[in-house]
Design a protein around this motif. Structure first.
Motif, PDB file in Angstrom:
ATOM      1  N   ALA A  24       0.834  -1.198   0.000  1.00 27.20           N
ATOM      2  CA  ALA A  24       0.000   0.000   0.000  1.00 27.20           C
ATOM      3  C   ALA A  24       0.873   1.253   0.000  1.00 27.20           C
ATOM      4  O   ALA A  24       2.096   1.188   0.154  1.00 27.20           O
ATOM      5  CB  ALA A  24      -0.908  -0.014   1.228  1.00 27.20           C
ATOM      6  N   SER A  25       0.228   2.396  -0.160  1.00 22.89           N
ATOM      7  CA  SER A  25       0.977   3.656  -0.185  1.00 22.89           C
ATOM      8  C   SER A  25       1.620   3.920   1.178  1.00 22.89           C
ATOM      9  O   SER A  25       1.117   3.488   2.226  1.00 22.89           O
ATOM     10  CB  SER A  25       0.046   4.812  -0.546  1.00 22.89           C
ATOM     11  N   ARG A  26       2.736   4.613   1.133  1.00 21.53           N
ATOM     12  CA  ARG A  26       3.482   4.890   2.362  1.00 21.53           C
ATOM     13  C   ARG A  26       2.638   5.717   3.335  1.00 21.53           C
ATOM     14  O   ARG A  26       2.716   5.538   4.547  1.00 21.53           O
ATOM     15  CB  ARG A  26       4.785   5.617   2.031  1.00 21.53           C
ATOM     16  N   PHE A  27       1.810   6.625   2.813  1.00 20.37           N
ATOM     17  CA  PHE A  27       0.974   7.465   3.674  1.00 20.37           C
ATOM     18  C   PHE A  27       0.018   6.613   4.510  1.00 20.37           C
ATOM     19  O   PHE A  27      -0.113   6.826   5.716  1.00 20.37           O
ATOM     20  CB  PHE A  27       0.181   8.466   2.827  1.00 20.37           C
ATOM     21  N   SER A  28      -0.634   5.643   3.883  1.00 23.44           N
ATOM     22  CA  SER A  28      -1.598   4.812   4.622  1.00 23.44           C
ATOM     23  C   SER A  28      -0.889   3.934   5.651  1.00 23.44           C
ATOM     24  O   SER A  28      -1.418   3.709   6.739  1.00 23.44           O
ATOM     25  CB  SER A  28      -2.429   3.968   3.665  1.00 23.44           C
ATOM     26  N   ILE A  29       0.313   3.467   5.313  1.00 25.93           N
ATOM     27  CA  ILE A  29       1.067   2.647   6.259  1.00 25.93           C
ATOM     28  C   ILE A  29       1.468   3.480   7.475  1.00 25.93           C
ATOM     29  O   ILE A  29       1.292   3.063   8.625  1.00 25.93           O
ATOM     30  CB  ILE A  29       2.308   2.039   5.578  1.00 25.93           C
ATOM     31  N   VAL A  30       1.990   4.677   7.226  1.00 24.13           N
ATOM     32  CA  VAL A  30       2.433   5.548   8.324  1.00 24.13           C
ATOM     33  C   VAL A  30       1.247   5.986   9.172  1.00 24.13           C
ATOM     34  O   VAL A  30       1.319   5.974  10.410  1.00 24.13           O
ATOM     35  CB  VAL A  30       3.203   6.769   7.773  1.00 24.13           C
ATOM     36  N   LEU A  31       0.148   6.347   8.526  1.00 30.64           N
ATOM     37  CA  LEU A  31      -1.032   6.793   9.270  1.00 30.64           C
ATOM     38  C   LEU A  31      -1.570   5.685  10.171  1.00 30.64           C
ATOM     39  O   LEU A  31      -1.843   5.911  11.357  1.00 30.64           O
ATOM     40  CB  LEU A  31      -2.126   7.244   8.300  1.00 30.64           C
ATOM     41  N   THR A  32      -1.674   4.484   9.634  1.00 28.98           N
ATOM     42  CA  THR A  32      -2.174   3.364  10.429  1.00 28.98           C
ATOM     43  C   THR A  32      -1.208   3.022  11.567  1.00 28.98           C
ATOM     44  O   THR A  32      -1.622   2.725  12.677  1.00 28.98           O
ATOM     45  CB  THR A  32      -2.397   2.127   9.539  1.00 28.98           C
ATOM     46  N   GLY A  33       0.089   3.088  11.283  1.00 28.40           N
ATOM     47  CA  GLY A  33       1.091   2.825  12.312  1.00 28.40           C
ATOM     48  C   GLY A  33       1.050   3.848  13.440  1.00 28.40           C
ATOM     49  O   GLY A  33       1.153   3.489  14.617  1.00 28.40           O
ATOM     50  N   VAL A  34       0.888   5.116  13.080  1.00 23.34           N
ATOM     51  CA  VAL A  34       0.814   6.167  14.104  1.00 23.34           C
ATOM     52  C   VAL A  34      -0.432   5.992  14.958  1.00 23.34           C
ATOM     53  O   VAL A  34      -0.380   6.130  16.195  1.00 23.34           O
ATOM     54  CB  VAL A  34       0.853   7.562  13.443  1.00 23.34           C
ATOM     55  N   LEU A  35      -1.555   5.683  14.323  1.00 19.80           N
ATOM     56  CA  LEU A  35      -2.786   5.459  15.093  1.00 19.80           C
ATOM     57  C   LEU A  35      -2.646   4.255  16.018  1.00 19.80           C
ATOM     58  O   LEU A  35      -3.143   4.272  17.150  1.00 19.80           O
ATOM     59  CB  LEU A  35      -3.971   5.266  14.145  1.00 19.80           C
ATOM     60  N   ALA A  36      -1.953   3.211  15.558  1.00 20.52           N
ATOM     61  CA  ALA A  36      -1.719   2.036  16.396  1.00 20.52           C
ATOM     62  C   ALA A  36      -0.882   2.406  17.614  1.00 20.52           C
ATOM     63  O   ALA A  36      -1.194   2.005  18.746  1.00 20.52           O
ATOM     64  CB  ALA A  36      -1.037   0.938  15.590  1.00 20.52           C
ATOM     65  N   LEU A  37       0.190   3.166  17.386  1.00 20.03           N
ATOM     66  CA  LEU A  37       1.036   3.574  18.508  1.00 20.03           C
ATOM     67  C   LEU A  37       0.289   4.459  19.496  1.00 20.03           C
ATOM     68  O   LEU A  37       0.452   4.318  20.712  1.00 20.03           O
ATOM     69  CB  LEU A  37       2.278   4.302  17.989  1.00 20.03           C
ATOM     70  N   LEU A  38      -0.536   5.362  18.990  1.00 20.56           N
ATOM     71  CA  LEU A  38      -1.316   6.221  19.882  1.00 20.56           C
ATOM     72  C   LEU A  38      -2.308   5.412  20.711  1.00 20.56           C
ATOM     73  O   LEU A  38      -2.482   5.667  21.911  1.00 20.56           O
ATOM     74  CB  LEU A  38      -2.058   7.285  19.075  1.00 20.56           C
ATOM     75  N   ALA A  39      -2.962   4.442  20.083  1.00 21.30           N
ATOM     76  CA  ALA A  39      -3.926   3.619  20.815  1.00 21.30           C
ATOM     77  C   ALA A  39      -3.223   2.788  21.882  1.00 21.30           C
ATOM     78  O   ALA A  39      -3.698   2.690  23.023  1.00 21.30           O
ATOM     79  CB  ALA A  39      -4.687   2.717  19.853  1.00 21.30           C
ATOM     80  N   LEU A  40      -2.083   2.199  21.530  1.00 21.85           N
ATOM     81  CA  LEU A  40      -1.347   1.395  22.514  1.00 21.85           C
ATOM     82  C   LEU A  40      -0.816   2.261  23.653  1.00 21.85           C
ATOM     83  O   LEU A  40      -0.911   1.886  24.826  1.00 21.85           O
ATOM     84  CB  LEU A  40      -0.200   0.648  21.829  1.00 21.85           C
ATOM     85  N   ALA A  41      -0.277   3.423  23.318  1.00 23.38           N
ATOM     86  CA  ALA A  41       0.237   4.314  24.358  1.00 23.38           C
ATOM     87  C   ALA A  41      -0.896   4.799  25.258  1.00 23.38           C
ATOM     88  O   ALA A  41      -0.749   4.865  26.479  1.00 23.38           O
ATOM     89  CB  ALA A  41       0.953   5.506  23.722  1.00 23.38           C
ATOM     90  N   GLY A  42      -2.028   5.118  24.665  1.00 21.06           N
ATOM     91  CA  GLY A  42      -3.181   5.539  25.465  1.00 21.06           C
ATOM     92  C   GLY A  42      -3.672   4.449  26.387  1.00 21.06           C
ATOM     93  O   GLY A  42      -4.022   4.701  27.542  1.00 21.06           O
ATOM     94  N   GLY A  43      -3.690   3.219  25.896  1.00 21.46           N
ATOM     95  CA  GLY A  43      -4.119   2.097  26.728  1.00 21.46           C
ATOM     96  C   GLY A  43      -3.179   1.852  27.891  1.00 21.46           C
ATOM     97  O   GLY A  43      -3.610   1.565  29.015  1.00 21.46           O
ATOM     98  N   ILE A  44      -1.885   1.976  27.630  1.00 22.76           N
ATOM     99  CA  ILE A  44      -0.909   1.776  28.697  1.00 22.76           C
ATOM    100  C   ILE A  44      -0.975   2.917  29.706  1.00 22.76           C
ATOM    101  O   ILE A  44      -0.962   2.687  30.919  1.00 22.76           O
ATOM    102  CB  ILE A  44       0.502   1.620  28.103  1.00 22.76           C
TER     103      ILE A  44
END
Length: 53
Positions: A24-44
């Protein structure tokens, strides 16, 4: 709430890996990765006891 955020983060990490494998495009990969990190950090961070509760 922390469990829900960690589950969401796990789903987003899996989605990021899937996007990488599909080429997939680099933008979608980075966006999804950033959202994943934010969700994990928020949960912790939500598990850390604070003054509010």
């Amino acid at each position: 709430m922390s469990v829900a955020l960690i589950i969401l983060g796990g789903i987003l990490v899996g989605g990021t890996i899937s996007l990488v494998k599909q080429g997939a495009s680099r933008f979608s990969i980075v966006l999804t990765g950033v959202l994943a990190l934010l969700a994990l950090a928020g949960g912790i961070l939500w598990m850390i006891p604070g003054e509010g509760s």
